[in-house]
Scaffold this motif. Structure first.
Motif, short mmCIF file in Angstrom:
data_model
loop_
_atom_site.label_atom_id
_atom_site.label_comp_id
_atom_site.label_asym_id
_atom_site.label_seq_id
_atom_site.Cartn_x
_atom_site.Cartn_y
_atom_site.Cartn_z
N TRP A 330 0.85 -1.20 0.00
CA TRP A 330 0.00 0.00 0.00
C TRP A 330 0.88 1.25 0.00
N HIS A 334 1.37 3.98 -3.14
CA HIS A 334 0.97 5.38 -3.01
C HIS A 334 2.15 6.34 -3.12
N HIS A 399 -5.87 -2.68 -2.38
CA HIS A 399 -6.91 -1.80 -1.82
C HIS A 399 -8.07 -2.61 -1.25
N GLU A 414 -5.32 9.50 0.78
CA GLU A 414 -4.36 9.49 -0.33
C GLU A 414 -4.98 10.25 -1.50
N CYS A 417 -5.00 8.94 -6.06
CA CYS A 417 -5.01 7.49 -6.30
C CYS A 417 -6.40 7.11 -6.78
N CYS A 420 -8.42 4.87 -4.30
CA CYS A 420 -8.89 5.57 -3.10
C CYS A 420 -10.03 6.53 -3.46
#
Ligand code: ZN
Length: 429
Positions: A330, A334, A399, A414, A417, A420
């Motif tokens: 993760w 990111h 995710h 975030e 992305c 997200c």
């Protein structure tokens, strides 16, 4: 015309009529039956419905003595008052704290509706004092449905239990061997049959409580189980003699049978939000909420009793290897600096993070590879070894898992992305 006779240990019909086992008046090893027509109960050695005569099965004398059946049904004031009276039992007789007493009452009520719940209520009791553990099982036996107390059950004997009587199993185990743990977990899900003798199938679905001296019992059975730790108290003196137990049972079993008769068909009605619980605790929270269809407020209160247990589960996530793999991927995804991650580098990072969190086990790159496989994240060969491509599919898998387990990394916003952004849009809908 002679009516056909059916030997039955309980029935539930589409029109709301129910047949229940009640303790026999005949003095023989044969229970009576209670017929509930939706508003009124009649009891007899035989009951008739729709041209059919029903009769209870004859029980082996030892089983007849060991299993506890209600003598009849009797009305109760409200779900909340019944719940409070049961909580008081555990506080008064065993000097247990209120949260533990509440959870025990909740388990006991759940046993009366277990056949309509998605998962069977399961309870793991741990504590250093065997006497207290046994007393707790005795007290539970007074208030659970068709309770059967057993000691030192093996995986083999587990398959030959009298499951046709829908017992609540109250087990006293020195230790919980892995094969028994597996049986235990499998039998809390509806419709999972096990092979019995000579090609027969056994349905072991049903509520269970286990007292095991070691704390490991809760860990071994994980998130789908109510955990109660009982610690000795200076006020607890074993006073649960048989006469006291019978008085408690005579007072509570008829009211709890009425609770079952009135609520069994409504268990699906409880709509309590359990989305704030971790993935592992969510089903248990939902099951507990379903046990109180006539009082939504009470269902909500009961679910909150699982909070401390859920915090423990979240703490375990931080030391769990799969969660740690996801957490690291993760972070890399990111940062957006890398398109690939080598599996041996990932294993190194996972081990460093786990050691910082107090974990002593060290995982090999192969082990991390298996974890990635189980997460559906493909590994590719390259000149420098196995690696993961951080493409859209991998990012989506990362995710999905992180959000399903509600990992701490998902709390940080975030920006930029796409996955997200998608999750945020879904929440604000
Ligand atoms: Zn993201």
């Amino acid at each position: 015309m002679t009516n056909s006779c059916v030997i039955s240990a309980g029935e539930m019909f589409a029109d709301g009529t129910m047949i229940e086992l009640v303790s026999g008046s005949s003095g023989l090893n044969k229970p009576d039956l209670l017929l509930w027509n939706g508003s009124r109960a009649t009891v007899g050695r035989r009951v008739e419905r729709g041209g059919c005569i029903y009769e209870a099965p004859e029980l082996a004398p030892s089983l007849s003595r060991a299993i506890r059946l209600p003598s009849r049904s009797r009305s109760y004031d409200s779900a909340r008052s019944l719940f409070a009276a049961m909580t008081e039992l555990f506080q008064h007789h065993l000097d247990l704290p209120s949260r533990e007493s509440n959870l025990l009452a909740c388990f006991a009520i759940g046993t009366w509706l277990a056949d309509c719940l998605p998962t069977a209520p399961s309870l793991a009791i741990s504590g250093p004092e065997p006497e207290l553990g046994v007393d707790l099982l005795r007290l539970l036996s007074c208030v659970c449905r068709h309770s059967l107390m057993l000691a030192e059950v093996t995986a083999g004997s587990f398959r030959s239990l009298p499951m046709h009587l829908s017992p609540t199993l109250l087990l006293n185990q020195q230790e919980l061997k892995p094969n028994l743990q597996r049986l235990f977990r499998a039998s809390s899900h509806r419709g999972q049959h096990l092979l019995g003798n000579k090609g027969s199938l056994v349905d072991l679905y049903g509520p269970k409580a286990i007292f095991c001296g070691s704390d490991a019992v809760g860990d071994a059975l994980s998130g789908g189980v109510i955990h109660v730790a009982v610690t000795p108290s200076h006020l607890h003196l074993s006073t649960l003699e048989e006469q006291v137990q019978n008085e408690i049972a005579n007072s509570f079993q008829p009211r709890l049978l009425m609770y079952r008769l009135k609520n069994l068909r409504n268990v699906h009605k409880s709509q309590v939000d359990v989305s704030t619980f971790s993935f592992e605790s969510r089903q248990l929270a939902r099951t507990l909420a379903l046990c109180f269809p006539e009082d939504l407020g009470l269902a909500n209160d009961v679910v909150q009793l699982l909070r401390p247990q859920d915090e423990e589960v979240r703490g375990q996530h931080s030391r769990d290897v799969t969660c740690t793999v996801i957490e690291i991927l993760w972070a890399i995804a990111h940062q957006g600096k890398q398109r690939t991650v080598r599996v041996d580098e990932l294993a190194k990072d996972v081990n460093v993070l786990l050691q910082n969190r107090g974990e002593t086990l060290v995982y090999s790159p192969e082990h991390i590879g298996w974890k990635l496989k189980s997460l559906n994240i493909p590994r590719h060969s390259s000149s420098s070894g196995r690696q993961i491509l951080l493409d859209r599919n991998t990012n989506q898998a990362v995710h999905r898992f992180a959000r399903a387990y509600d990992l701490a990394c998902t709390q940080v916003e975030e920006v930029g992305c796409p996955d997200c952004d998608q999750a945020r849009a879904a929440i604000s809908k």
